[in-house]
Design an enzyme around this catalytic site. Structure first.
Site, PDB file in Angstrom:
ATOM      1  N   ASP A  52       0.931  -1.316   0.080  1.00 18.33           N
ATOM      2  CA  ASP A  52      -0.029   0.090   0.035  1.00 18.33           C
ATOM      3  C   ASP A  52       0.847   1.218   0.000  1.00 18.33           C
ATOM      4  O   ASP A  52       2.120   1.413   0.225  1.00 18.33           O
ATOM      5  CB  ASP A  52      -0.886  -0.330   1.302  1.00 18.33           C
ATOM      6  CG  ASP A  52      -2.035  -0.912   1.079  1.00 18.33           C
ATOM      7  OD1 ASP A  52      -1.881  -1.837   0.317  1.00 18.33           O
ATOM      8  OD2 ASP A  52      -2.713  -1.019   2.206  1.00 18.33           O
TER       9      ASP A  52
ATOM     10  N   HIS B  61       3.916  -2.306   3.122  1.00 18.97           N
ATOM     11  CA  HIS B  61       3.779  -0.842   2.513  1.00 18.97           C
ATOM     12  C   HIS B  61       5.324  -0.963   1.769  1.00 18.97           C
ATOM     13  O   HIS B  61       6.055  -0.843   2.461  1.00 18.97           O
ATOM     14  CB  HIS B  61       3.628  -0.037   3.788  1.00 18.97           C
ATOM     15  CG  HIS B  61       2.287  -0.243   4.288  1.00 18.97           C
ATOM     16  ND1 HIS B  61       2.208  -0.977   5.391  1.00 18.97           N
ATOM     17  CD2 HIS B  61       1.180   0.637   4.128  1.00 18.97           C
ATOM     18  CE1 HIS B  61       0.842  -0.748   5.683  1.00 18.97           C
ATOM     19  NE2 HIS B  61       0.309   0.310   5.096  1.00 18.97           N
TER      20      HIS B  61
END
Ligand code: NI
Length: 204
Positions: A14, A155
């Site tokens: 993400d 991430h």
């Protein structure tokens, strides 16, 4: 790849693309692994060449809103704007790829808001907490513990996470697990307004 018949895990990244995304693509390619990237619209606009590289590498592109607000605090029109602007930015940067899934930042979307978003929603099963630990070792340990069918949250804006990926790929593949996109994990059968992840699967 039929994930109803073979063991599959979906790695998801993400908040990018960012400065470490190109390196991550190299690691995934080296491991013959696919992944799903939940992109911020503002990042896609800033790094169009990385979005294009992700699409070209066969990665799945997902929508993670324009600039990461808590959607539950926004009005319907603002939610739609966050989603639509980002879909357009991703399509423009990638050369026409339309995201299938929306992952609301913080997994935060009210049940009453689901009807306003005409996309399937993606949550996760394994939260590596990579943003918090910033530890390559801890991220490897958490992600490599994923079970078949799991969606793993990471991430790619953190170097510590990207550096964990070669070992994560190696350890999961050693258990006979195929690393696939989220759409492949779900067998291509997904519906708008439904949340996938946290144990929820098509038909359940
Ligand atoms: Ni996020």
């Amino acid at each position: 790849m039929d994930c109803a018949k073979v063991k599959c895990v979906a790695l998801t990244f993400d908040d990018g693309p960012g400065p470490y995304t190109a390196k991550l693509l190299t690691y995934l390619d080296r491991g013959h692994a696919k992944a799903t990237f939940f992109l911020l619209g503002q990042q896609a606009k800033h790094y169009p060449e990385l979005v294009k590289a992700q699409a070209k590498a066969g990665m799945e592109l997902g929508n993670h809103t324009w600039n990461h607000p808590q959607l539950s605090r926004l009005k319907k029109s603002a939610v739609n704007s966050q989603v639509d602007r980002t879909n357009k930015a991703i399509a423009r940067a990638s050369g026409g790829t339309k995201p299938v899934f929306l992952r609301p930042p913080y997994g935060d979307l009210l049940r009453s808001q689901r009807a306003t978003v005409s996309m399937p929603l993606a949550l996760w099963d394994v939260d590596t907490l990579d943003w918090k630990t910033r530890s390559t070792k801890a991220t490897i340990k958490s992600a490599a513990a994923a079970k078949p069918g799991d969606i793993v949250l990471m991430h790619d804006i953190h170097e510590s996470t990207v550096e964990a990926v070669p070992q994560i790929v190696k350890k999961l593949q050693a258990k006979g697990i195929h690393l696939v996109t989220l759409s492949t994990l779900m067998g291509g059968k997904v519906e708008e307004h439904i949340e996938y992840g946290a144990g929820l699967r098509p038909g359940k």
